[in-house]
Write an enzyme that holds these catalytic residues in place. Structure first.
Site, mmCIF file in Angstrom:
data_model
loop_
_atom_site.group_PDB
_atom_site.id
_atom_site.type_symbol
_atom_site.label_atom_id
_atom_site.label_comp_id
_atom_site.label_asym_id
_atom_site.label_seq_id
_atom_site.Cartn_x
_atom_site.Cartn_y
_atom_site.Cartn_z
ATOM 1 N N LYS A 197 -39.605 -20.320 -6.834
ATOM 2 C CA LYS A 197 -39.007 -19.970 -8.134
ATOM 3 C C LYS A 197 -40.111 -19.605 -9.134
ATOM 4 O O LYS A 197 -39.960 -18.659 -9.925
ATOM 5 C CB LYS A 197 -38.158 -21.129 -8.673
ATOM 6 C CG LYS A 197 -36.893 -21.430 -7.898
ATOM 7 C CD LYS A 197 -35.856 -20.309 -7.906
ATOM 8 C CE LYS A 197 -35.189 -20.095 -9.243
ATOM 9 N NZ LYS A 197 -34.086 -19.108 -9.153
ATOM 10 N N ALA A 243 -28.825 -15.621 -7.605
ATOM 11 C CA ALA A 243 -28.858 -15.819 -6.150
ATOM 12 C C ALA A 243 -30.193 -16.431 -5.740
ATOM 13 O O ALA A 243 -31.250 -15.949 -6.133
ATOM 14 C CB ALA A 243 -28.663 -14.481 -5.438
ATOM 15 N N LEU A 290 -27.302 -34.467 -5.037
ATOM 16 C CA LEU A 290 -27.092 -35.909 -5.220
ATOM 17 C C LEU A 290 -25.670 -36.299 -5.644
ATOM 18 O O LEU A 290 -25.037 -37.123 -4.987
ATOM 19 C CB LEU A 290 -28.106 -36.458 -6.235
ATOM 20 C CG LEU A 290 -27.956 -37.962 -6.521
ATOM 21 C CD1 LEU A 290 -28.254 -38.785 -5.284
ATOM 22 C CD2 LEU A 290 -28.866 -38.385 -7.670
ATOM 23 N N THR A 300 -35.669 -22.553 -13.030
ATOM 24 C CA THR A 300 -35.524 -24.007 -13.008
ATOM 25 C C THR A 300 -36.672 -24.703 -13.739
ATOM 26 O O THR A 300 -37.786 -24.160 -13.805
ATOM 27 C CB THR A 300 -35.498 -24.487 -11.539
ATOM 28 O OG1 THR A 300 -35.588 -25.902 -11.518
ATOM 29 C CG2 THR A 300 -36.652 -23.915 -10.724
ATOM 30 N N ASP A 301 -36.399 -25.910 -14.211
ATOM 31 C CA ASP A 301 -37.480 -26.702 -14.841
ATOM 32 C C ASP A 301 -38.515 -27.163 -13.811
ATOM 33 O O ASP A 301 -39.618 -27.585 -14.180
ATOM 34 C CB ASP A 301 -36.902 -27.907 -15.599
ATOM 35 C CG ASP A 301 -36.114 -28.883 -14.733
ATOM 36 O OD1 ASP A 301 -35.942 -28.633 -13.522
ATOM 37 O OD2 ASP A 301 -35.659 -29.911 -15.283
ATOM 38 N N GLU A 302 -38.161 -27.067 -12.514
ATOM 39 C CA GLU A 302 -39.088 -27.585 -11.490
ATOM 40 C C GLU A 302 -40.386 -26.789 -11.410
ATOM 41 O O GLU A 302 -41.364 -27.260 -10.838
ATOM 42 C CB GLU A 302 -38.394 -27.621 -10.118
ATOM 43 C CG GLU A 302 -37.172 -28.520 -10.136
ATOM 44 C CD GLU A 302 -36.685 -28.948 -8.759
ATOM 45 O OE1 GLU A 302 -37.389 -28.726 -7.769
ATOM 46 O OE2 GLU A 302 -35.589 -29.523 -8.703
ATOM 47 N N HIS A 305 -41.978 -35.897 -3.666
ATOM 48 C CA HIS A 305 -40.870 -36.091 -4.630
ATOM 49 C C HIS A 305 -41.377 -36.146 -6.081
ATOM 50 O O HIS A 305 -42.095 -37.069 -6.456
ATOM 51 C CB HIS A 305 -40.176 -37.410 -4.269
ATOM 52 C CG HIS A 305 -38.811 -37.570 -4.827
ATOM 53 N ND1 HIS A 305 -37.986 -38.589 -4.452
ATOM 54 C CD2 HIS A 305 -38.112 -36.835 -5.739
ATOM 55 C CE1 HIS A 305 -36.836 -38.497 -5.093
ATOM 56 N NE2 HIS A 305 -36.898 -37.437 -5.888
ATOM 57 N N TYR A 321 -39.554 -24.912 -2.709
ATOM 58 C CA TYR A 321 -38.508 -24.352 -3.584
ATOM 59 C C TYR A 321 -39.088 -23.999 -4.951
ATOM 60 O O TYR A 321 -38.952 -22.857 -5.426
ATOM 61 C CB TYR A 321 -37.347 -25.351 -3.744
ATOM 62 C CG TYR A 321 -36.436 -25.027 -4.919
ATOM 63 C CD1 TYR A 321 -35.626 -23.899 -4.910
ATOM 64 C CD2 TYR A 321 -36.395 -25.852 -6.056
ATOM 65 C CE1 TYR A 321 -34.794 -23.584 -5.985
ATOM 66 C CE2 TYR A 321 -35.570 -25.553 -7.133
ATOM 67 C CZ TYR A 321 -34.778 -24.413 -7.095
ATOM 68 O OH TYR A 321 -33.969 -24.109 -8.169
#
Ligand code: NAD
Ligand code: DAU
Length: 350
Positions: free
Chosen positions: A160, A83, A196, A131-133, A290, A156
């Site tokens: 995370k 979640a 996307l 996440t990989d971010e 970005h 974001y």
């Protein structure tokens, strides 16, 4: 372990994880806890909702009393925590909901697990999906590994990253048995059409402009969602306590190249003249901050746990396009908001 709590199971990835676990482990009780935000859609789980080993609990992971009551009611042995608020653009326009759900919500879950499991947590497991971010942005070379330093750059990814740190802190300080995985971009059926690929498929279908941020040169590493779900199953059962595993497709695409490929597939599927769909491509203002490139090195997961992805990209993309074209009712319900009524029909009015 028998009673597994999956958070965010009505969302994109969570619904694929719930389906896999419910079908593969008939002896487990799979408890899906989801708030049904705009991204949660129980229509995603229509095919398994009547199975005797599946239970749905509607509620907020930030609500400590509710979360503890779910642990007690279902005698939870293991948690797979998905979640989250998951869309980068929304985190730029409204960071606070990301702080609340992704950070506070994760700590509420950790506290409930600790309280319910007590001092002896042998045989228990808290699995945090990330996440990989969190690793930031790559230049033209190199890959993210499990030891890459954290460098989150959007609200974001910062939320995370924060939750990853807190999960590790509960492992170190309280000896909670945890595992974490960090995955690259997922694609496939049931993804909310703000991301996307489903957004582009829907716009191309309806002859609407396809927005490409900046020059379209950003690179993402795409993995079919069912391959992510299989990796999650493997890590949940075979991963080593305290370890982190990277998951990725070794499948890098520049956004503009991916959209051009998608347009070609859509021309063929919709019987359009070659180039008709590509004429919809519209370059728009870039996303703030970005990240240029993500690329995962999944060697540890492959070598230590024997994971590999099953679905090649050409096959996965084709299947994905076909799914969205064949499930126009799902898409229409999501876009109109009607999917929210499904919960009422299924769970309130019965
Ligand atoms: P999603 O936005 O499709 O689904 C999120 C789910 O969480 C929804 O069902 C929503 O209702 C639920 N939820 C949100 N807030 C909640 C709350 N406060 N309490 C209970 N439920 C709540 O997200 P997704 O794309 O399926 O991602 C799932 C997880 O995987 C996230 O943790 C995300 O960070 C991670 N992840 C996603 C990707 C990707 O490409 N989508 C890649 C790597 C990691
Ligand atoms: O890398 C994993 C992450 O992948 C997950 O943690 C996130 O939850 C998930 O949303 C995804 O994040 P991205 O920002 O990479 O995904 P998104 O689909 O939003 O965008 C993919 C790329 O396409 C990105 O470079 C931005 C660009 N883009 C996106 C949209 C929505 C466009 O050019 N146009 C668009 O309309």
């Amino acid at each position: 372990m028998k009673n597994i709590l999956i958070t965010g199971g009505a969302g994109f990835i969570g619904s694929h994880v719930v389906r896999l676990m419910v079908n593969k482990y008939p002896d487990y009780k799979i408890v899906n806890l989801d708030l049904l935000t705009y991204a949660g859609n129980l229509e995603n789980l229509k095919d398994i909702e009547k199975k005797s080993n599946y239970v749905f609990e509607k509620g907020d992971i930030c609500d400590a009393d509710f979360v503890l009551s779910v642990f007690e009611k279902h005698q939870i042995d293991g948690v797979i925590h998905l979640a989250a608020e998951s869309h980068v653009d929304r985190s730029i326009s409204n960071p606070m909901s990301f702080i609340q759900t992704n950070i506070v919500g994760t700590v509420v879950l950790l506290n409930a697990a600790r309280k319910y499991w007590g001092e002896n947590m042998t045989g228990k497991r808290f699995y945090h999906i990330s996440t990989d971010e969190v690793y930031g942005s790559l230049g033209e070379e190199g890959f993210f590994t499990e030891t890459t330093s954290y460098d989150p750059r959007s609200p974001y990814s910062a939320s995370k990253a924060s939750s990853d740190h807190l999960v590790r802190a509960y492992n170190h300080t309280f000896h909670m048995p945890v595992v974490i995985s960090n995955c690259s971009n997922n694609y496939g059926p049931n993804q909310f059409p703000e991301k996307l690929l489903p957004l582009a498929i829907n716009n191309i279908k309806n002859m609407k402009p396809v927005p490409v941020y900046g020059k379209g040169e950003n690179i993402r590493d795409w993995l079919y969602v069912v391959d992510h779900a299989k990796a999650i199953d493997l890590i949940f059962h075979k991963g080593i306590d305290g370890e982190t595993y990277n998951i990725g497709g070794r499948n890098e695409w520049k956004n503009i190249d991916l959209i051009m490929l998608l347009c070609k597939i859509m021309d063929e599927k919709l019987g359009r003249t070659p180039g008709e769909s590509a004429s919809l491509i519209t370059y728009v203002k870039d996303r703030a901050g970005h990240d240029l490139r993500y690329a995962i090195d999944a060697t540890k997961l492959q070598d230590n746990l024997g994971w590999k992805h099953d679905v090649m990209f050409a096959e996965g993309l084709e299947k994905t396009v076909t799914w969205y074209l064949e499930n126009s009712e799902w898409l229409a319900n999501v876009l109109s908001g009607d999917y929210a009524k499904y919960y009422e029909q299924q769970y309130i009015q019965r």
